[in-house]
Enzyme design. Sequence first.
Site, PDB file in Angstrom:
ATOM      1  N   GLU A  66       0.812  -1.223   0.000  1.00 29.87           N
ATOM      2  CA  GLU A  66       0.000   0.000   0.000  1.00 29.87           C
ATOM      3  C   GLU A  66       0.843   1.269   0.000  1.00 29.87           C
ATOM      4  O   GLU A  66       0.438   2.287  -0.560  1.00 29.87           O
ATOM      5  CB  GLU A  66      -0.917   0.008   1.229  1.00 29.87           C
ATOM      6  CG  GLU A  66      -2.008  -1.051   1.212  1.00 29.87           C
ATOM      7  CD  GLU A  66      -3.136  -0.710   0.253  1.00 29.87           C
ATOM      8  OE1 GLU A  66      -3.671   0.407   0.342  1.00 29.87           O
ATOM      9  OE2 GLU A  66      -3.463  -1.563  -0.586  1.00 29.87           O
ATOM     10  N   ASP A  84      -7.993   7.951  -8.409  1.00 28.30           N
ATOM     11  CA  ASP A  84      -8.695   6.714  -8.749  1.00 28.30           C
ATOM     12  C   ASP A  84     -10.213   6.861  -8.679  1.00 28.30           C
ATOM     13  O   ASP A  84     -10.944   5.880  -8.740  1.00 28.30           O
ATOM     14  CB  ASP A  84      -8.247   5.579  -7.830  1.00 28.30           C
ATOM     15  CG  ASP A  84      -8.637   5.803  -6.381  1.00 28.30           C
ATOM     16  OD1 ASP A  84      -9.010   6.950  -6.030  1.00 28.30           O
ATOM     17  OD2 ASP A  84      -8.573   4.858  -5.585  1.00 28.30           O
ATOM     18  N   THR A  89      -7.419   9.352  -0.274  1.00 28.33           N
ATOM     19  CA  THR A  89      -7.026   8.080   0.313  1.00 28.33           C
ATOM     20  C   THR A  89      -6.063   8.404   1.452  1.00 28.33           C
ATOM     21  O   THR A  89      -5.150   9.210   1.271  1.00 28.33           O
ATOM     22  CB  THR A  89      -6.337   7.180  -0.726  1.00 28.33           C
ATOM     23  OG1 THR A  89      -7.271   6.863  -1.751  1.00 28.33           O
ATOM     24  CG2 THR A  89      -5.831   5.900  -0.092  1.00 28.33           C
TER      25      THR A  89
END
Length: 284
Positions: A66, A84, A89
């Site tokens: 990640e 995305d 995020t």
Amino acid sequence: MHTSPHRPGAPRRTLTRRTALAAAVALLTAGGATLSTAGAAGAATATGLDDPHKKEIAMELVSSAENSSLDWKAQYQYIEDIGDGRGYTAGIIGFCSGTGDMLELVQHYTDMEPGNPLAKYLPALEQDNGTDSHAGLGSAFVSAWRTAAKDTVFQQAQDDERDDVYFDPAVAQAKADGLGTLGQFAYYDAMVMHGPGDDPVSFGGIRRTAMKKAKTPAQGGDETAYLNAYLDARKAAMLTEAAHDDTSRVDTEQRVFLDAGNLNLDPPLHWKTYGDSYEILTLP
């Protein structure tokens, strides 16, 4: 702060904490998921992923994929829009402003510590949920997130969300399926990336696809054969989305451990994600 260009797309997480926990319970009580005596014996022979040392390994393995780093605790402060379509995020497993789990996290943090730096952004997070919008958030929210990340209460809130929605349900389901530590990690890693839903490319769907190809140990099947079927299903699910088309976290990480027969996920561990090499030589 995360700077790696290798980071994959954010998880396909759309469930709230309450519905995610309900989904996990449903999986555990679904047909064929009840832990048999044979499955219980098999799972009991290995140290589970919920052992603190093995859990630390799990956190480092996920962080290598990640965040291109084994230092998962440095990721409490991580936040960016990776383009995305899921908004921001952030955090230790990539909570997303567009998929509901960031909203859940900030609400949990506010329940624990009213008046925290992120509390005032709850209305904006509610408004932006389900979209890639930054409306009401922006650079001020990013700064507030990084400030909050220094607060041990916020760090605990992130740990809580990780455990309640992803880690604990994944480990419980893997144990119910008679899987040892590696299988428990394979379930957890999929839960983080794909979410705990039941559609074909969420965790439940991946597991269902694998069970059509091989029996779980709890059903009397061979653990290695089942995990190979599971990783095949996981890889196929990843390839349905461009953001996940690099499948190295399966090919050069989990499959490497499986091919070596390391069902216990014991160090030394050597693997690659996105071409970068990592190792864990001893138990943390």
